[in-house]
Design a protein around this motif. Structure first.
Motif, PDB file in Angstrom:
ATOM      1  N   GLN A 146       0.828  -1.201   0.000  1.00  0.00           N
ATOM      2  CA  GLN A 146       0.000   0.000   0.000  1.00  0.00           C
ATOM      3  C   GLN A 146       0.862   1.251   0.000  1.00  0.00           C
ATOM      4  N   ARG A 147       1.848   1.290   0.856  1.00  0.00           N
ATOM      5  CA  ARG A 147       2.621   2.522   1.017  1.00  0.00           C
ATOM      6  C   ARG A 147       3.464   2.860  -0.205  1.00  0.00           C
ATOM      7  N   ILE A 148       4.157   1.863  -0.784  1.00  0.00           N
ATOM      8  CA  ILE A 148       5.071   2.209  -1.872  1.00  0.00           C
ATOM      9  C   ILE A 148       4.325   2.478  -3.178  1.00  0.00           C
ATOM     10  N   TYR A 149       3.204   1.800  -3.410  1.00  0.00           N
ATOM     11  CA  TYR A 149       2.451   2.085  -4.632  1.00  0.00           C
ATOM     12  C   TYR A 149       1.612   3.344  -4.485  1.00  0.00           C
ATOM     13  N   ARG A 150       1.143   3.598  -3.296  1.00  0.00           N
ATOM     14  CA  ARG A 150       0.469   4.882  -3.074  1.00  0.00           C
ATOM     15  C   ARG A 150       1.458   6.024  -3.252  1.00  0.00           C
ATOM     16  N   GLU A 151       2.701   5.883  -2.767  1.00  0.00           N
ATOM     17  CA  GLU A 151       3.707   6.926  -2.945  1.00  0.00           C
ATOM     18  C   GLU A 151       3.970   7.175  -4.426  1.00  0.00           C
ATOM     19  N   GLU A 152       3.986   6.129  -5.229  1.00  0.00           N
ATOM     20  CA  GLU A 152       4.208   6.281  -6.670  1.00  0.00           C
ATOM     21  C   GLU A 152       3.071   7.042  -7.347  1.00  0.00           C
ATOM     22  N   LEU A 153       1.837   6.778  -6.917  1.00  0.00           N
ATOM     23  CA  LEU A 153       0.679   7.332  -7.619  1.00  0.00           C
ATOM     24  C   LEU A 153       0.046   8.521  -6.921  1.00  0.00           C
ATOM     25  N   ASP A 154       0.302   8.682  -5.634  1.00  0.00           N
ATOM     26  CA  ASP A 154      -0.302   9.775  -4.871  1.00  0.00           C
ATOM     27  C   ASP A 154       0.672  10.252  -3.795  1.00  0.00           C
ATOM     28  N   PRO A 155       1.823  10.807  -4.194  1.00  0.00           N
ATOM     29  CA  PRO A 155       2.827  11.218  -3.204  1.00  0.00           C
ATOM     30  C   PRO A 155       2.361  12.359  -2.325  1.00  0.00           C
ATOM     31  N   GLY A 156       1.375  13.119  -2.778  1.00  0.00           N
ATOM     32  CA  GLY A 156       0.899  14.251  -1.999  1.00  0.00           C
ATOM     33  C   GLY A 156       0.096  13.874  -0.779  1.00  0.00           C
ATOM     34  N   PHE A 157      -0.313  12.614  -0.673  1.00  0.00           N
ATOM     35  CA  PHE A 157      -1.148  12.198   0.452  1.00  0.00           C
ATOM     36  C   PHE A 157      -0.467  12.434   1.785  1.00  0.00           C
ATOM     37  N   ASP A 158       0.846  12.142   1.854  1.00  0.00           N
ATOM     38  CA  ASP A 158       1.550  12.285   3.125  1.00  0.00           C
ATOM     39  C   ASP A 158       2.580  13.409   3.082  1.00  0.00           C
ATOM     40  N   GLY A 159       2.434  14.319   2.146  1.00  0.00           N
ATOM     41  CA  GLY A 159       3.322  15.469   2.101  1.00  0.00           C
ATOM     42  C   GLY A 159       4.768  15.084   1.876  1.00  0.00           C
ATOM     43  N   ALA A 160       5.658  15.635   2.701  1.00  0.00           N
ATOM     44  CA  ALA A 160       7.091  15.401   2.532  1.00  0.00           C
ATOM     45  C   ALA A 160       7.528  14.028   3.014  1.00  0.00           C
ATOM     46  N   VAL A 161       6.689  13.341   3.752  1.00  0.00           N
ATOM     47  CA  VAL A 161       7.034  11.990   4.211  1.00  0.00           C
ATOM     48  C   VAL A 161       7.086  11.065   3.012  1.00  0.00           C
ATOM     49  N   GLU A 162       8.101  10.220   2.957  1.00  0.00           N
ATOM     50  CA  GLU A 162       8.231   9.301   1.828  1.00  0.00           C
ATOM     51  C   GLU A 162       7.658   7.943   2.185  1.00  0.00           C
ATOM     52  N   ALA A 163       6.640   7.535   1.427  1.00  0.00           N
ATOM     53  CA  ALA A 163       6.027   6.214   1.561  1.00  0.00           C
ATOM     54  C   ALA A 163       5.453   5.963   2.947  1.00  0.00           C
ATOM     55  N   GLY A 164       4.941   7.009   3.561  1.00  0.00           N
ATOM     56  CA  GLY A 164       4.144   6.858   4.760  1.00  0.00           C
ATOM     57  C   GLY A 164       4.850   6.334   5.988  1.00  0.00           C
TER      58      GLY A 164
END
Length: 486
Positions: free
Chosen positions: A318-336
């Motif tokens: 969830q975290r790494i694919y969400r980071e690829e497609l929606d990096p803005g969800f957690d702001g500056a945090v990388e992959a939640g």
């Protein structure tokens, strides 16, 4: 630079990538069951000697760098010792009792295409877009192209796919997809770019491999097949939708489904992350949590697989694919934040794909599937898949193919008792069946289909044979009661 027979390039030392998201697992059958298809051309001793005298004369079109070697053995029975595979890339991906075919001499070409990222450190190259091409002396006229599962590198399918197809006489080519590892999402300039590159790299390799095959055997391949599992299965679907002119058909092994309007893993994994801790804790809320997991798509009967998937796959994927497609969800945090509790700010456990801005759907749209396949495709998927639930993935894709009017080009086999990772068969031999022999039955069915030797069995759920022993399940999967491995 030439790799001499028996030389061993130094690979990046890393642990078994058991936690790489979406890594599907397979195994190879004993040599006795891996009889090559009737060869269309067989290299003579003189031809082998001529080819191996100067293997570097074979040029892979577009490659920035390559090196070639004549090998006595192209399967992992020899490439482990000679250093022409990376066991860490496919470690943990096959059942322990798997036998490896052998007796496949030929030429191996390793190299890379131009690329700007450097996640793949194999051979000390620090360069992505790496590939491997294997050209057996005893060639059956065909070429098999594969992209890797999960975020693994170009050797990930060596035990799962390459050994078997090489033993059948096929030339084989595989790519690392252009980026690897758990930080693959750092590649590309915009959301979705890293995954979109996977598709481009398979297309690139297919064209280059076809040309290289023509150089080696003095004629182009008579058939080009594409196959892969999980993320590799997604690549099969995408290629047959977008570049059917390059292929004669494909086998999709539980491919990942991406579509802008869902369902995708970004829909069902957060639901699993919310419900599973409640389920695992027991008590009054456990039954309701189980119902929530079932409603999210995780099938009844798969509960014994949930602890492993929660620990290894659900959160990380969830975290790494969400980071690829929606990096803005957690702001500056990388992959939640790993395993964050519901209610934690910017926690992937609470991710709601449907509520995200339109730009997120546009990012998914870059990699979306349509179902508009242009060549024959066979899909196999386990009914107990606890990572990509069958009802949220291949059931949906089969419907997309029908709705696109391409149903006659598709066969879909729902494999009862199969799960996403075949290695779990070693842990639960009384509850699971491996999908590898089903993939191979599908592959041989595809061969007959495109060779006009008979259409595959109708799409169906393939039942788990009552009382079948583990040894039989490792080597056999009948798609219709008659369809056995050649």
């Amino acid at each position: 630079m030439r790799l001499s027979r028996g030389s061993a390039p130094r690979f990046w030392q890393r642990g078994v990538p058991a936690a790489l998201a979406l890594a599907a697992l397979t195994f190879t059958t004993p040599a006795a069951t891996a009889t090559p298809a009737t060869p269309a051309a067989t290299a003579t001793p003189a031809d082998r000697e001529a080819g191996c005298a100067h293997p570097s004369r074979l040029r892979v079109p577009g490659a920035e760098y390559q090196r070639s070697a004549c090998l006595d053995e192209l399967t992992t029975a020899g490439t482990v010792a000679s250093g022409h595979t990376d066991p860490a890339d496919w470690a943990g991906l096959t059942p322990k009792d798997l036998a490896v075919p052998r007796g496949v001499p030929g030429i191996q070409i390793d190299g890379y295409f131009p690329d700007t990222s450097a996640t793949n450190t194999n051979h000390g190259w620090q360069h992505d877009a790496q590939f491997v091409i294997r050209l057996p002396d005893r060639w059956n006229g065909g070429l098999v192209v594969a992209g890797t599962p999960g975020n693994r590198e170009q050797y990930a399918n060596d035990r799962a796919i390459a050994d078997w197809v090489l033993a059948r006489g096929y030339a084989y080519a595989a790519t690392d997809k252009g980026n690897t590892g758990l930080a693959f999402h750092r590649d590309g300039k915009a959301p979705g770019d890293a995954i979109a590159e996977w598709n481009d790299r398979v297309t690139e390799l297919t064209r280059a491999a076809r040309a290289t095959v023509a150089q080696r055997y003095h004629r182009p391949p008579s058939r080009t097949l594409v196959t892969g599992m999980s993320n590799g299965g997604y690549l099969v679907r995408w290629q047959l939708e977008n570049h059917p002119e390059l292929y004669d058909g494909g086998v999709d092994w539980e491919g990942t489904l991406w579509r802008a309007d869902g369902p995708t893993l970004l829909d069902f994994l957060p639901k699993a992350l919310r419900a599973y801790p409640v389920y695992a804790a027991g008590g009054d809320g456990a039954a309701e949590a189980a119902r929530a997991l079932h409603a999210a798509g995780f099938p009844a009967g798969s509960e014994f697989l949930w602890p492993y998937h929660h620990k290894v796959y659900w959160d990380l994927t969830q975290r790494i694919y969400r980071e690829e497609l929606d990096p803005g969800f957690d702001g500056a945090v990388e992959a939640g934040t790993p395993f964050c509790a519901s209610g934690t700010p910017a926690c992937d456990t609470d991710y709601d794909y449907a509520a995200r801005p339109a730009e997120v759907r546009r990012a998914v749209g870059k990699i979306a599937l349509t179902g508009r396949i242009g060549e024959p495709l066979i899909t196999v998927h386990g009914t107990l898949d606890a990572l990509l639930p069958i009802g949220q993935d291949s059931d949906v894709y089969a419907r997309m193919v029908r709705e696109a009017g391409r149903g006659p080009l598709h066969r879909y086999y729902r494999i009862e008792g199969g799960t996403h990772t075949d290695a779990l068969f070693d842990t639960f031999p009384d509850k699971l069946r491996p999908l590898t022999p089903c993939h191979r039955s599908a592959f041989t069915a595809l061969e007959r289909w495109i060779g006009q030797a008979g259409r595959p069995p109708a799409s169906r759920t393939v039942p788990l044979p009552a009382g079948a022993d583990p040894a039989t399940l490792l080597t056999d999967c009948s798609l219709d009661g008659r369809d056995h491995l050649d």
